[in-house]
Design a protein around this motif. Structure first.
Motif, PDB file in Angstrom:
ATOM      1  N   UNK A 478      32.632  37.928  59.740  1.00 52.79           N
ATOM      2  CA  UNK A 478      33.367  38.852  58.957  1.00 52.79           C
ATOM      3  C   UNK A 478      34.402  37.738  58.159  1.00 52.79           C
ATOM      4  N   UNK A 481      39.892  39.626  55.177  1.00 48.48           N
ATOM      5  CA  UNK A 481      40.043  40.122  54.551  1.00 48.48           C
ATOM      6  C   UNK A 481      39.098  41.056  54.371  1.00 48.48           C
ATOM      7  N   UNK A 483      35.750  41.534  53.758  1.00 49.04           N
ATOM      8  CA  UNK A 483      34.672  41.939  52.341  1.00 49.04           C
ATOM      9  C   UNK A 483      33.680  40.995  52.539  1.00 49.04           C
ATOM     10  N   UNK A 551      24.077  36.709  46.292  1.00 51.90           N
ATOM     11  CA  UNK A 551      24.799  36.041  45.260  1.00 51.90           C
ATOM     12  C   UNK A 551      25.788  35.331  46.022  1.00 51.90           C
ATOM     13  N   UNK A 552      26.393  34.721  44.671  1.00 54.67           N
ATOM     14  CA  UNK A 552      27.645  33.722  44.850  1.00 54.67           C
ATOM     15  C   UNK A 552      27.875  33.115  46.151  1.00 54.67           C
ATOM     16  N   UNK A 554      25.857  30.204  45.836  1.00 53.57           N
ATOM     17  CA  UNK A 554      26.247  28.692  45.532  1.00 53.57           C
ATOM     18  C   UNK A 554      27.759  28.339  45.917  1.00 53.57           C
ATOM     19  N   UNK A 555      28.401  29.434  44.684  1.00 57.53           N
ATOM     20  CA  UNK A 555      30.213  29.102  44.921  1.00 57.53           C
ATOM     21  C   UNK A 555      30.971  28.914  46.590  1.00 57.53           C
ATOM     22  N   UNK A 559      32.210  25.653  50.952  1.00 59.62           N
ATOM     23  CA  UNK A 559      32.858  26.185  52.083  1.00 59.62           C
ATOM     24  C   UNK A 559      32.339  26.437  53.699  1.00 59.62           C
ATOM     25  N   UNK A 591      32.297  39.656  48.985  1.00 61.79           N
ATOM     26  CA  UNK A 591      32.654  40.035  47.314  1.00 61.79           C
ATOM     27  C   UNK A 591      32.695  39.488  45.988  1.00 61.79           C
ATOM     28  N   UNK A 592      32.148  40.045  45.154  1.00 65.87           N
ATOM     29  CA  UNK A 592      32.490  39.612  43.803  1.00 65.87           C
ATOM     30  C   UNK A 592      33.362  38.842  42.948  1.00 65.87           C
ATOM     31  N   UNK A 593      34.882  39.566  43.350  1.00 65.09           N
ATOM     32  CA  UNK A 593      35.812  38.418  43.293  1.00 65.09           C
ATOM     33  C   UNK A 593      35.373  38.024  43.194  1.00 65.09           C
ATOM     34  N   UNK A 594      36.397  36.600  42.738  1.00 68.80           N
ATOM     35  CA  UNK A 594      36.613  35.488  43.576  1.00 68.80           C
ATOM     36  C   UNK A 594      38.077  34.744  44.487  1.00 68.80           C
ATOM     37  N   UNK A 595      38.885  36.226  44.330  1.00 69.75           N
ATOM     38  CA  UNK A 595      39.811  35.596  44.909  1.00 69.75           C
ATOM     39  C   UNK A 595      39.481  36.111  46.054  1.00 69.75           C
ATOM     40  N   UNK A 596      38.981  37.312  46.295  1.00 70.31           N
ATOM     41  CA  UNK A 596      38.467  37.490  47.170  1.00 70.31           C
ATOM     42  C   UNK A 596      37.359  36.900  49.058  1.00 70.31           C
ATOM     43  N   UNK A 601      38.635  32.811  53.397  1.00 67.51           N
ATOM     44  CA  UNK A 601      38.213  33.964  53.965  1.00 67.51           C
ATOM     45  C   UNK A 601      36.695  33.735  54.040  1.00 67.51           C
TER      46      UNK A 601
END
Lengths: 737, 254
Positions: A478, A481, A483, A551-552, A554-555, A559, A591-596, A601
């Motif tokens: 985990x 944060x 998330x 989801x997400x 690939x981005x 990392x 988490x959807x938001x990239x800042x999270x 993280x």
């Protein structure tokens, strides 16, 4: 022959590749490679004959002269007349000592043939075998020179019949090597026979040698040779049968020229499309084609900078030319092109395909790099090493003001010797050098001392590898944060697959379908094989993504890969590098938001799950094991086997030669540090031995806990490793699978 | 005893419910979360409100990796964590509450003004017509893929998109409106949507403070580089409802 004419003549000749040969001399330590090289140098006029034997022209490092072994790779071009024509022979000096075989492999890629030098007294030894085997793997054609025949006469006092018997046995054993290690279509073609004149006999020290043909032409027999020695007529013998003629005639006759050689060697050393423009250019050794330059050695010249040497397979190199460094991904300009003449580089206006040029001006070029005028050329295979660094020492300058000097020198060392790994221990600020053995490290220290840097070193430390002994449960991770979540597990890789990875046979660059084919042979499903995310060639690990519809993902891929590499560099058990692990991502939720889901993280999330997974999979340690060969008079066999037994070693076989015995076996690296004293003591100083890294072996269970505690204590960590529970995030559980 | 999260609103001066201020000395520790937003007032001003108590600043890792320690403190005592705006909206401190509940520690939340609702209101938009939101971050299209996706799907459904802009407390970096718009413009489809005059870009800076500025632009190219470094929110509207438009007229700069 006058010195200066040589350079011009050579340059003129190299345009005609039929009259070029690219060879190396390989041999077990002290079998006479350097002495032979001196004689060859003397013959081409670069050194006066009387000086050749003493000056040891290629060993211009004092260090090497002290130890009598060659360390640095250098090249020279020789000129030899044969059958009414002049030939240029590019000679790459390759290190034969056991700690440096990575460099030997590299040099082998640049040459088409090798003169294998064998000491007539010692016969075929460990290094002879290892290096010949490597040569055959690179499709380098071997020919044989049996050296030190003078010792058979003056020391062993053998009669002609016995000499012939001994020589025949050596030839026989050599052919057995070819039988075992050459590819099928070359087995019969490459075996050596005196009547084929691909074997020569002689003494490099006394500067004579002959092939059977040459001997028969002059009606010479071994009986006659004996007479020459008895009568002290060595000068005459040398005149009649100069050793350089014996060896170089053989080279010209039996080693293919670059145009012939590249036709069949290329598919072995390059996996690109043979029908492409550059593929065809290399197959045909085309001087007008695109540049394909395989860098096999990089040295640091204090004044000139990086000097890259290698084999030019196609095209022509000129100063001012713009080229691409394929692996590095950069563009650069060639400042200077050079041709080797002994320890010197002669600046030339061009060098054509089929030769071994030196190039200056390429920033950050490394051995193993592919240089081309095509930006997207498929690079040459990564170098297959069969040795790994297994011993580390910590090093500091005696005077702190020498620190910048030390850093500079270490950087230079690391560039020139890819088998030396230099790193910093962040916590203690110590510089660590890791090498193939204590000798390798000692030589590096002397190198530093010669540069005027006094250093303080720690006792040698064995490098271990961490691994797991069973499959881990599904381990959760985990992000800080809270998330983001991940689930993964770890599995052992079979030994053969680990070796494929460590040797560079499969890399991140391997085309998908080839990778799939290989992995499926090891029982991987097509799906898994397709979803490999990263291959850790340095240590032998793989990361696979088996998630579905995340989801997400690939981005976050880079990392996650970064976290994987953080993990394999330092495992959870003792912060040693990790080996033989397959890490599989099973599920993730971001988490959807990239800042999270930033790097800060995602990376710790995956890293901790990997550490926990390792601890939950019954981790263990691998220790490095050396192959050892000890030569002793027969009466000390028992002493040697005792020493080995007392050091957790193993004896695999004992070979009784006429005047001494050879004990072969294995010994853990951790037991080798006082080996010199112990062996000498037990054998009254009569033992000689060589060691070479052989394989990684799991540490005996009974020793594991204690060993882990010692390593951890040495690193300033609490003696007991953490438990896997500490890595389970609150509210999560592991699942046994 | 209790872990208390209290929002301090968004105005120039910190605000807290009277209850919290009156009981200020019952909290054995007062923390200040410092990483989600910069504060528009000085620490001293806050100390003033807290009648002399000086809060302990918390960095991200103190509340993420170190959350267990704080929760343990709250087991026996009352601990107060102060947060800019409202504690549970953009700052997603629900993770703290989950952790507390999991460990059997009581919690209490005091709400306050949030820049999210303030932004929607000050932009003249209906809260009902706001779609998915995001935070625009550095890293070009690669890192902002989702932010582009929501723009396209929100507009497809006639919904507005609200973006927070990246703030990095460790380095003091605050993304500015021009940089944020340029990221969205990197994507061809997003760019053409932004170019449409009916999709209005509303830039709100320093909401709640005396320096508050709200500007609306029909065309992205007209958005200037703002002076200084103010915390900002940008909203890309779908075609506004006529009432929304009447309000926006007063904000248009082009």
């Amino acid at each position: 022959m006058p010195r200066y004419k040589q350079t011009q003549e050579i340059l003129k000749l190299i345009g005609n590749r039929e009259q070029v040969r690219n060879i190396g001399i390989i041999a077990h330590v002290d079998h006479g490679k350097t002495t032979l090289t001196d004689s060859l140098l003397a013959a081409s006029g670069l050194l006066s004959p009387t000086v050749a034997g003493e000056a040891r022209a290629l060993d211009y490092l004092e260090e090497e002269q002290k130890r009598g072994i060659t360390i640095k790779t250098a090249n020279i071009s020789l000129l030899h007349d044969y059958g009414g024509k002049s030939y240029v022979v590019n000679l790459i000096d390759t290190p034969g000592h056991v700690d440096f075989t990575g460099k030997v492999t590299r040099a082998l890629r640049a040459i088409d043939g090798a003169v294998v030098v064998v000491d007539a007294v010692e016969e075929i030894m460990v290094q002879t075998e290892t290096v010949t085997r490597q040569a055959l793997a690179e499709r380098v054609k071997p020919i044989l020179f049996i050296n030190k025949v003078d010792r058979l006469i003056t020391e062993l006092r053998l009669g002609p019949k016995d000499i012939q018997k001994k020589l025949a046995r050596i030839i026989d054993r050599f052919n057995k090597l070819i039988d075992i290690f050459a590819e099928d279509e070359y087995k019969s073609k490459w075996k050596v026979r005196p009547d084929l004149n691909n074997v020569a006999f002689g003494s490099a020290k006394d500067r004579w040698g002959f092939t059977l043909k040459q001997a028969m032409e002059k009606g010479m027999t071994f009986n006659d040779v004996l007479k020459f020695y008895e009568e002290g007529r060595l000068e005459e013998l040398k005149e009649l049968f100069p050793v350089h003629k014996a060896v170089l005639d053989m080279v010209i006759e039996h080693i293919p020229n670059p145009m012939e050689a590249q036709k069949y060697r290329l598919p072995k050393i390059w996996k690109g499309d043979l029908n492409s423009e550059v593929g065809q250019a290399m197959l045909n050794c085309d001087v007008d084609g695109p540049v394909a330059f395989m860098v096999t050695n990089v040295m640091v010249d204090e004044r000139a900078g990086l000097v890259a040497t290698g084999r030019l397979l196609s095209g022509t190199l000129k100063p001012g030319m713009e080229v691409y460094l394929i692996n590095k991904g950069t563009k650069d300009r060639i400042l200077q092109v050079g041709m080797y003449m002994g320890p010197y580089r002669e600046v030339v206006d061009y060098m054509v395909a089929g030769n071994i040029p030196a190039v200056l001006g390429l920033d950050g070029v490394t051995a193993g790099e592919t240089v081309s005028t095509l930006p997207d050329m498929v690079p040459f295979e990564s170098i297959k090493y069969i040795s790994e660094p297994v011993v580390t020492i910590a090093i500091e300058p005696k005077n702190t003001r020498d620190l910048p000097k030390l850093i500079n020198a270490l950087r230079k060392l690391a560039i020139e010797d890819p088998n030396l790994k230099v790193s910093i221990n962040e916590e203690t600020g110590e510089y660590l050098i890791s090498g193939m053995g204590t000798l390798h490290l000692e030589v590096s220290i002397h190198f530093l001392q010669d540069m005027g840097i006094e250093v303080v070193t720690s006792p040698p430390i064995v490098v271990y590898r961490e691994t797991i002994t069973k499959k881990s449960p599904l381990f959760p991770g985990k992000s800080p944060n809270k998330h983001n979540k991940v689930k993964l597990y770890l599995e052992k890789l079979p030994e053969e697959l680990i070796n494929l990875i460590s040797s560079g046979e499969i890399t991140d660059r391997t085309p998908r379908k080839d990778l799939q084919k290989i992995l499926m042979e090891y029982g991987w499903s097509a799906e898994e094989a397709r979803r490999v995310w990263a291959i850790d060639n340095e240590r032998g690990n793989i990361l696979v993504d088996m998630t579905k519809g995340v989801q997400y993902l690939q981005e976050s891929k880079q990392m996650i890969i970064s976290a994987f590499f953080d993990f394999v560099k330092e495992g959870a058990l003792a912060r040693e590098p990790v080996r033989g692990i397959k890490a599989v991502l099973v599920d993730a939720e971001f988490h959807e938001d990239p800042a999270h889901r930033t790097l800060a993280q995602v990376v710790p999330m995956v890293h901790r799950a990997l550490l926990g997974g390792e601890l939950a999979a019954e981790p263990s340690l691998y220790e490095p094991i050396m192959k050892i060969q000890v030569q002793v008079p027969a009466e000390f066999i028992g002493a040697v086997t005792s020493v080995l037994a007392g050091k957790r070693g193993q004896v695999t076989n004992i070979d009784q030669r006429e005047y001494y015995a050879v004990v072969n076996g294995y010994i853990p690296v951790s037991e080798t540090f006082d080996l010199a004293q112990v062996l000498r003591g037990a054998t009254q100083g009569r033992a000689f031995w060589q060691t070479q890294f052989s394989h990684w072996q799991l540490v005996p269970k009974a020793m594991l806990k204690q060993l882990v505690a010692e390593i951890r204590k040495r690193k300033g960590l609490p003696e007991n490793p953490p438990s896997y529970e500490e890595f389970i995030p609150p509210g999560e559980t592991i699942e046994v699978i | 005893m209790t872990l208390v999260l209290a929002g301090m609103g968004i105005s120039d001066r910190p605000t807290l419910p009277r209850e919290v201020v009156e009981k200020i000395n019952s909290y054995s520790k007062i923390y200040l979360e410092t990483y989600t937003s910069p504060l528009p007032y000085s620490r001293d001003e806050l100390v003033d409100l807290l009648t002399g108590r000086r809060p302990i600043p918390l960095r991200r890792r103190d509340l993420e990796d170190g959350i267990r320690d704080i929760i343990e403190e709250a087991r026996e005592e009352d601990i107060l964590i102060l947060v800019y705006g409202d504690p549970l909206i953009a700052t997603t401190h629900k993770a703290i509450l989950i952790e507390a509940r999991r460990n059997g520690v009581e919690t209490k939340v005091y709400h306050n003004a949030s820049s999210y609702t303030a932004a929607v209101g000050e932009a003249g938009l209906d809260i009902y017509r706001v779609g998915a939101s995001g935070t625009l971050v550095r890293g070009g299209l690669e890192m902002n893929r989702r932010n582009i996706e929501i723009l396209i799907s929100n507009l497809d459904r006639g919904l507005h998109t609200l973006y927070f802009l990246e703030y990095d407390a460790e380095t003091g970096y605050m993304m500015q409106p021009r940089e944020a718009i340029d990221i969205l413009l990197l994507h061809p489809e997003a760019a053409s949507l932004l170019e449409k005059p009916e999709h209005i870009i509303i830039v709100l800076t320093s909401l709640g403070t005396v320096r508050q500025r709200i500007d609306a632009y029909r065309h992205p190219r007209n958005i200037p580089s703002y002076m200084g470094s103010e915390p900002s929110i940008i909203i890309v509207t779908a075609k506004p409802h006529f009432t929304e438009m009447e309000y926006i007229e007063y904000l248009l700069r082009d």
